[in-house]
Scaffold this motif. Structure first.
Motif, PDB file in Angstrom:
ATOM      1  N   ILE A 237      48.856 -56.560 -91.396  1.00 50.37           N
ATOM      2  CA  ILE A 237      48.119 -55.640 -92.221  1.00 50.37           C
ATOM      3  C   ILE A 237      48.139 -55.967 -93.625  1.00 50.37           C
ATOM      4  CG2 ILE A 237      48.319 -53.125 -92.866  1.00 50.37           C
ATOM      5  CD1 ILE A 237      49.356 -52.701 -89.917  1.00 50.37           C
ATOM      6  N   TYR A 238      47.130 -55.966 -94.509  1.00 51.42           N
ATOM      7  CA  TYR A 238      47.059 -56.303 -95.778  1.00 51.42           C
ATOM      8  C   TYR A 238      46.485 -55.183 -96.433  1.00 51.42           C
ATOM      9  CZ  TYR A 238      47.851 -61.095 -94.103  1.00 51.42           C
ATOM     10  OH  TYR A 238      48.298 -62.260 -93.285  1.00 51.42           O
ATOM     11  N   SER A 239      47.103 -54.786 -97.555  1.00 54.55           N
ATOM     12  CA  SER A 239      46.485 -53.756 -98.554  1.00 54.55           C
ATOM     13  C   SER A 239      45.623 -54.058 -99.539  1.00 54.55           C
ATOM     14  CB  SER A 239      47.576 -52.875 -98.945  1.00 54.55           C
ATOM     15  OG  SER A 239      48.382 -52.305 -98.089  1.00 54.55           O
ATOM     16  N   GLY A 240      44.395 -54.431 -99.185  1.00 57.78           N
ATOM     17  CA  GLY A 240      43.467 -55.066 -99.977  1.00 57.78           C
ATOM     18  C   GLY A 240      42.123 -55.415 -99.555  1.00 57.78           C
ATOM     19  N   ASP A 241      41.187 -55.866-100.248  1.00 62.69           N
ATOM     20  CA  ASP A 241      39.883 -56.541 -99.798  1.00 62.69           C
ATOM     21  C   ASP A 241      39.993 -57.716 -99.155  1.00 62.69           C
ATOM     22  OD1 ASP A 241      39.855 -58.107-101.667  1.00 62.69           O
ATOM     23  OD2 ASP A 241      38.296 -57.081-102.795  1.00 62.69           O
ATOM     24  N   TYR A 242      38.851 -58.376 -98.588  1.00 60.43           N
ATOM     25  CA  TYR A 242      38.921 -59.642 -97.838  1.00 60.43           C
ATOM     26  C   TYR A 242      39.575 -60.623 -98.691  1.00 60.43           C
ATOM     27  CZ  TYR A 242      37.798 -63.634 -94.792  1.00 60.43           C
ATOM     28  OH  TYR A 242      38.017 -64.538 -93.883  1.00 60.43           O
ATOM     29  N   ASN A 243      39.192 -60.741-100.133  1.00 68.18           N
ATOM     30  CA  ASN A 243      39.489 -61.618-100.746  1.00 68.18           C
ATOM     31  C   ASN A 243      41.059 -61.684-101.062  1.00 68.18           C
ATOM     32  OD1 ASN A 243      37.282 -63.039-101.393  1.00 68.18           O
ATOM     33  ND2 ASN A 243      36.750 -61.862-103.233  1.00 68.18           N
ATOM     34  N   PHE A 244      41.451 -60.446-101.172  1.00 69.67           N
ATOM     35  CA  PHE A 244      42.919 -60.217-101.306  1.00 69.67           C
ATOM     36  C   PHE A 244      43.607 -60.671 -99.887  1.00 69.67           C
ATOM     37  CE2 PHE A 244      46.829 -57.784-100.356  1.00 69.67           C
ATOM     38  CZ  PHE A 244      47.412 -57.889-101.593  1.00 69.67           C
ATOM     39  N   TYR A 245      43.108 -60.605 -98.893  1.00 72.26           N
ATOM     40  CA  TYR A 245      43.804 -61.011 -97.499  1.00 72.26           C
ATOM     41  C   TYR A 245      43.863 -62.610 -97.764  1.00 72.26           C
ATOM     42  CZ  TYR A 245      42.857 -63.363 -93.295  1.00 72.26           C
ATOM     43  OH  TYR A 245      42.874 -64.055 -92.146  1.00 72.26           O
ATOM     44  N   GLU A 246      42.887 -63.261 -98.238  1.00 74.97           N
ATOM     45  CA  GLU A 246      42.710 -64.667 -97.996  1.00 74.97           C
ATOM     46  C   GLU A 246      43.999 -65.219 -98.744  1.00 74.97           C
ATOM     47  OE1 GLU A 246      38.766 -66.694 -96.930  1.00 74.97           O
ATOM     48  OE2 GLU A 246      38.564 -65.660 -98.918  1.00 74.97           O
ATOM     49  N   GLN A 247      44.034 -64.659-100.181  1.00 75.18           N
ATOM     50  CA  GLN A 247      45.093 -65.097-100.950  1.00 75.18           C
ATOM     51  C   GLN A 247      46.326 -64.815-100.589  1.00 75.18           C
ATOM     52  OE1 GLN A 247      44.011 -62.909-104.545  1.00 75.18           O
ATOM     53  NE2 GLN A 247      41.952 -63.956-104.914  1.00 75.18           N
ATOM     54  N   GLU A 248      46.742 -63.540 -99.925  1.00 75.32           N
ATOM     55  CA  GLU A 248      47.959 -63.070 -99.821  1.00 75.32           C
ATOM     56  C   GLU A 248      48.415 -63.843 -98.369  1.00 75.32           C
ATOM     57  OE1 GLU A 248      51.237 -60.574-100.039  1.00 75.32           O
ATOM     58  OE2 GLU A 248      49.875 -61.011-101.409  1.00 75.32           O
ATOM     59  N   LYS A 249      47.508 -64.018 -97.439  1.00 78.52           N
ATOM     60  CA  LYS A 249      47.808 -64.746 -96.170  1.00 78.52           C
ATOM     61  C   LYS A 249      48.153 -66.246 -96.548  1.00 78.52           C
ATOM     62  CE  LYS A 249      46.431 -66.231 -91.445  1.00 78.52           C
ATOM     63  NZ  LYS A 249      45.515 -66.107 -90.370  1.00 78.52           N
ATOM     64  N   THR A 250      47.644 -66.935 -97.592  1.00 73.83           N
ATOM     65  CA  THR A 250      47.899 -68.294 -97.921  1.00 73.83           C
ATOM     66  C   THR A 250      49.476 -68.284 -98.570  1.00 73.83           C
ATOM     67  OG1 THR A 250      45.761 -68.882 -98.569  1.00 73.83           O
ATOM     68  CG2 THR A 250      47.518 -70.341 -99.471  1.00 73.83           C
ATOM     69  N   ILE A 251      49.948 -67.283 -99.238  1.00 76.17           N
ATOM     70  CA  ILE A 251      50.909 -66.933-100.093  1.00 76.17           C
ATOM     71  C   ILE A 251      52.032 -66.700 -98.804  1.00 76.17           C
ATOM     72  CG2 ILE A 251      52.540 -65.370-101.446  1.00 76.17           C
ATOM     73  CD1 ILE A 251      49.952 -64.961-103.056  1.00 76.17           C
ATOM     74  N   ARG A 252      51.714 -65.956 -97.931  1.00 79.20           N
ATOM     75  CA  ARG A 252      52.829 -65.728 -96.785  1.00 79.20           C
ATOM     76  C   ARG A 252      53.072 -66.660 -95.897  1.00 79.20           C
ATOM     77  NH1 ARG A 252      51.381 -60.087 -93.241  1.00 79.20           N
ATOM     78  NH2 ARG A 252      51.244 -58.774 -95.098  1.00 79.20           N
ATOM     79  N   ILE A 253      52.183 -67.625 -95.766  1.00 80.02           N
ATOM     80  CA  ILE A 253      52.218 -69.017 -94.936  1.00 80.02           C
ATOM     81  C   ILE A 253      53.215 -69.826 -95.788  1.00 80.02           C
ATOM     82  CG2 ILE A 253      51.094 -70.913 -94.209  1.00 80.02           C
ATOM     83  CD1 ILE A 253      49.206 -68.894 -93.098  1.00 80.02           C
ATOM     84  N   GLU A 254      52.799 -69.971 -97.088  1.00 79.81           N
ATOM     85  CA  GLU A 254      53.576 -70.943 -97.987  1.00 79.81           C
ATOM     86  C   GLU A 254      54.992 -70.424 -98.037  1.00 79.81           C
ATOM     87  OE1 GLU A 254      51.424 -71.031-101.868  1.00 79.81           O
ATOM     88  OE2 GLU A 254      49.880 -72.318-100.861  1.00 79.81           O
ATOM     89  N   MET A 255      55.145 -69.172 -98.196  1.00 79.06           N
ATOM     90  CA  MET A 255      56.664 -68.683 -98.437  1.00 79.06           C
ATOM     91  C   MET A 255      57.214 -68.862 -97.096  1.00 79.06           C
ATOM     92  SD  MET A 255      56.139 -65.138-100.679  1.00 79.06           S
ATOM     93  CE  MET A 255      57.861 -64.884-100.591  1.00 79.06           C
ATOM     94  N   GLN A 256      56.677 -68.565 -95.996  1.00 78.38           N
ATOM     95  CA  GLN A 256      57.614 -68.764 -94.666  1.00 78.38           C
ATOM     96  C   GLN A 256      57.700 -70.116 -94.488  1.00 78.38           C
ATOM     97  OE1 GLN A 256      55.789 -66.630 -91.270  1.00 78.38           O
ATOM     98  NE2 GLN A 256      57.194 -67.699 -90.031  1.00 78.38           N
ATOM     99  N   GLN A 257      56.674 -71.305 -95.072  1.00 80.90           N
ATOM    100  CA  GLN A 257      56.994 -72.617 -94.765  1.00 80.90           C
ATOM    101  C   GLN A 257      58.255 -72.980 -95.568  1.00 80.90           C
ATOM    102  OE1 GLN A 257      55.276 -74.399 -92.666  1.00 80.90           O
ATOM    103  NE2 GLN A 257      56.868 -76.203 -92.884  1.00 80.90           N
ATOM    104  N   LYS A 258      58.227 -72.561 -96.971  1.00 81.07           N
ATOM    105  CA  LYS A 258      59.410 -72.636 -97.756  1.00 81.07           C
ATOM    106  C   LYS A 258      60.606 -72.253 -97.412  1.00 81.07           C
ATOM    107  CE  LYS A 258      58.552 -72.319-102.398  1.00 81.07           C
ATOM    108  NZ  LYS A 258      58.550 -71.839-103.614  1.00 81.07           N
ATOM    109  N   ALA A 259      60.569 -70.908 -96.750  1.00 75.57           N
ATOM    110  CA  ALA A 259      61.946 -70.538 -96.224  1.00 75.57           C
ATOM    111  C   ALA A 259      62.402 -71.161 -95.156  1.00 75.57           C
ATOM    112  CB  ALA A 259      61.620 -69.038 -95.973  1.00 75.57           C
ATOM    113  N   PHE A 260      61.324 -71.579 -94.233  1.00 74.84           N
ATOM    114  CA  PHE A 260      61.648 -72.495 -92.927  1.00 74.84           C
ATOM    115  C   PHE A 260      62.366 -73.782 -93.490  1.00 74.84           C
ATOM    116  CE2 PHE A 260      60.162 -76.119 -90.060  1.00 74.84           C
ATOM    117  CZ  PHE A 260      60.918 -75.787 -89.321  1.00 74.84           C
ATOM    118  N   GLU A 261      61.853 -74.465 -94.573  1.00 74.99           N
ATOM    119  CA  GLU A 261      62.300 -75.782 -94.868  1.00 74.99           C
ATOM    120  C   GLU A 261      63.640 -75.808 -95.539  1.00 74.99           C
ATOM    121  OE1 GLU A 261      59.055 -77.132 -97.360  1.00 74.99           O
ATOM    122  OE2 GLU A 261      57.728 -77.522 -95.785  1.00 74.99           O
ATOM    123  N   ASN A 262      63.784 -74.604 -96.326  1.00 70.26           N
ATOM    124  CA  ASN A 262      65.101 -74.423 -97.052  1.00 70.26           C
ATOM    125  C   ASN A 262      66.251 -74.031 -95.711  1.00 70.26           C
ATOM    126  OD1 ASN A 262      64.202 -74.726 -99.574  1.00 70.26           O
ATOM    127  ND2 ASN A 262      63.718 -72.578 -99.956  1.00 70.26           N
TER     128      ASN A 262
END
Length: 642
Positions: A237-262
């Motif tokens: 669930i994302y609180s925002g419109d479709y553009n917000f979802y696209e940006q937020e999903k990229t951030i979520r994936i990058e953060m989880q990837q960074k957390a995984f690598e760390n």
């Protein structure tokens, strides 16, 4: 909460559609429900309305919550009633009251002194008034007009209309019922651009909550304040419109990837320590302690963005001449309905044309005229070496139901090997054993993809495409647009998907006053040009009322514009200075959080990591919001100072 899922799991045979999902629809929610084709978006809607029963968990619904559900299966409904009558079915109680009032009126004419009868009559009139029952015809007509029906259509029998128009009538009825929650499954598939724009305006003021399954990005950006994505059997669930979802999903994936690598770095460090000291008596206990800590560590999953890829490569065998097709003095009408009259047009090599406009203007008819499948008066002249391929919705009916998907493509005469055809079908999301599926068991969307694959396998240098994005998910629409941009041939397409048109067309055709009008430029330029023309027309119109000089003379004196402007300028400058300070502070806080997220020790405590991640997201959103505000204010100040 109006309705929702609590720890819900649903299995379709051996396939899990959604697992342990919790989702609550609240009053005022405008939700875009998205996901790749075949993930089960429509299934979720069916679970909400009780058509399917969950394998585990519950569907929770408020006692008085009313639901309207628009979906493809409604098209089995048929009646001889007029479309206005069908739409008025929304006002069940009012129609009942109309009959009661009429009956009671007749009875009172015979017995005017009957007090109980008079009381009943007065109560019915009052209830009719409370329900605004005298306006139902006006309301029904207003909604039907908005969805593209003309005055002459309102009395026509429902059964005379095609599937797309029937769906609009049922949408009108649903809107008029005003349920607490509207569930709309691909509502824009059956609407032209003016009707989509009308629906957008209507739904923006709609009092209830709305859940929309759609692949139309622009529609979702204008309509929704939340995105619910069905991805890998989970609801995100994302609180925002479709553009917000696209940006937020990229951030979520990058953060989880960074957390995984760390975390992986941390694990490797600890394992090296254990390996090095486990044999040393003085350090053995410490090594065991580190090992226990590692065993208890909650592992962060590696994350890769999974999505199907539509790998489309067009192959052209022949290069056509400069002019592909010319329409000379063409006319076409159906009885009294005039489509085009003594008009002409030309398609040149390299043209990528979008034919747009309201339904009923004859867009699909013009495509059929170009393709040579529709008789008309006038002349159509083909250029040299033109090989066309025509994709239209009716081709779904032209598929051979007893064939499997692979056999259907083998019969196209493309000279491709089975391996090449399997590869192409993989591009259209039919992988592995899917190609063995019979056409008769396919969904509407799957049939559309097979028909589109047949069009593309043809090696044509000129494509005629009628609504090619219907039944494709958003990602597939983007990939089809990319493929068409690489396509070296020419095409003309009809689509109601504004995003798709804006990405694919270099020319716009429109049918205006029964003539084909050409605009040399893309969709965004055409919209901007139309807005300029409308503004110019407005400016040229004489003012509606003559200003009275007396009124101006009597108006109270105002401070001089210069002083007022200066005051406002100073106020905005102070505001900008405060924003700069807030931005610097937010930037510092964001950097501190980034450092904390980069520290491997913070990944040993899962709760601490989650708290850090949440705080970082909030701070990023706050920083971006301040930045936007700063940019807007800075531009405003430049204008004021200029």
């Amino acid at each position: 909460m109006l309705i929702g899922f609590q720890n819900l799991t649903f299995e379709f045979g051996a396939r899990v559609i959604v697992e342990d999902a919790t989702w609550h629809i609240q009053p005022g929610d405008r939700i875009g429900l998205i996901g790749y084709n075949g993930t089960g978006k429509s299934t979720l809607l069916k679970l909400l309305v009780g058509e399917y029963t969950p394998s585990k968990g519950n569907v929770e619904k408020g006692k008085d919550t009313t639901i309207g559900y628009l979906h493809q299966d409604l098209l089995s409904f048929d009646t001889n009633d007029s479309i206005t009558e069908v739409a008025l079915g929304a006002f069940e109680r009012v129609r009942q009251l109309e009959k009661e009032i009429e009956t009671l009126g007749h009875e009172l004419e015979k017995d005017p002194e009957n007090e109980p009868l008079l009381l009943k009559y007065t109560d019915s009139l009052h209830e009719m008034d409370v329900l605004d029952g005298y306006n139902i015809h006006h309301k029904a007509e207003e909604v039907l007009h908005g969805l593209g029906f003309g005055n002459e259509d309102l009395v026509r029998p429902y059964k005379e209309f095609s599937g797309g128009w029937r769906m609009r009538v049922l949408l009108a009825k649903m809107i008029l019922q005003q349920p607490d929650v509207l569930l709309l499954d691909e509502p824009t598939n059956h609407l032209d651009l003016p009707s989509i724009e009308w629906l957008e305006k209507y739904l923006l003021h709609y009092q209830g909550s709305v859940v929309i399954v759609s692949h139309d990005k622009i529609f979702l950006n204008r309509m929704v304040n939340k995105i619910v994505e069905l991805y890998q059997r989970q609801l995100h669930i994302y609180s925002g419109d479709y553009n917000f979802y696209e940006q937020e999903k990229t951030i979520r994936i990058e953060m989880q990837q960074k957390a995984f690598e760390n975390q992986q770095d941390y694990i490797r460090q600890q394992e090296r320590f254990i390996e090095r000291f486990k044999a040393k008596a003085s350090k053995a206990a410490q090594a065991q302690s580190v090992q226990k800590r590692l065993d208890k560590l909650e592992k962060i999953e590696d994350v890769q963005l999974e999505r199907p890829d539509l790998r489309i490569n067009f192959q052209l065998e022949k290069v056509p001449g400069k002019i592909l097709v010319t329409l000379k003095d063409v006319s076409k009408s159906f009885g009294k309905l005039n489509i085009v009259s003594h008009t002409g047009a030309e398609i040149d090599r390299g043209d990528k044309i979008a034919l747009i406009g309201a339904n009923g203007k004859g867009k699909s008819t013009v495509l059929r005229m170009i393709a040579g499948t529709e008789p008309f008066t006038g002349e159509r002249v083909w250029g040299h070496n033109v090989e066309e391929s025509f994709y239209a919705q009716h081709q779904l009916e032209a598929l051979t139901l007893s064939n499997n998907i692979l056999e259907e493509l083998q019969q196209c005469g493309s000279q491709k090997t089975d391996m090449e055809l399997r590869s192409l079908l993989g591009a259209f999301l039919f992988g592995g054993d899917d190609v063995e599926k019979k056409i008769k068991v396919l969904s509407g969307g799957e049939k559309a993809r097979v028909a589109l694959a047949k069009t593309i396998v043809s090696k044509a240098n000129f494509l005629i495409l009628d609504e090619p994005t219907n039944h494709l998910d958003m990602h597939s629409v983007e990939l089809l647009a990319e493929a068409l941009n690489k396509y070296e041939g020419s095409y003309i397409l009809v689509s109601h998907d504004r995003y798709f048109i804006s990405k694919t067309a270099n020319k716009i055709w429109e049918i205006v006053d029964h003539e084909i009008k050409e605009f040399k430029g893309g969709y965004d330029e055409w919209v901007a040009w139309n807005e300029r023309m409308a503004k110019k027309k407005q400016e040229q119109e004489p003012p509606k009322a003559v200003e009275q000089p007396v009124v101006i003379a009597q108006a109270p004196a105002k401070p001089s514009p210069d002083k007022e402007q200066q005051k406002e300028l100073q106020k905005q400058q102070r505001k900008l200075s405060n924003l700069e300070s807030a931005l610097n502070k937010a930037k510092e806080d964001k950097q501190k959080l980034e450092e904390a997220l980069g520290n491997p020790t913070n990944y040993t405590d899962h709760q601490k990591f989650l708290a850090l991640e949440t705080e970082y997201k909030k701070m990023t959103a706050h920083f971006e919001s301040l930045n936007k505000e700063y940019e807007v204010l800075f531009e405003k100040l430049l204008d004021m100072e200029g």
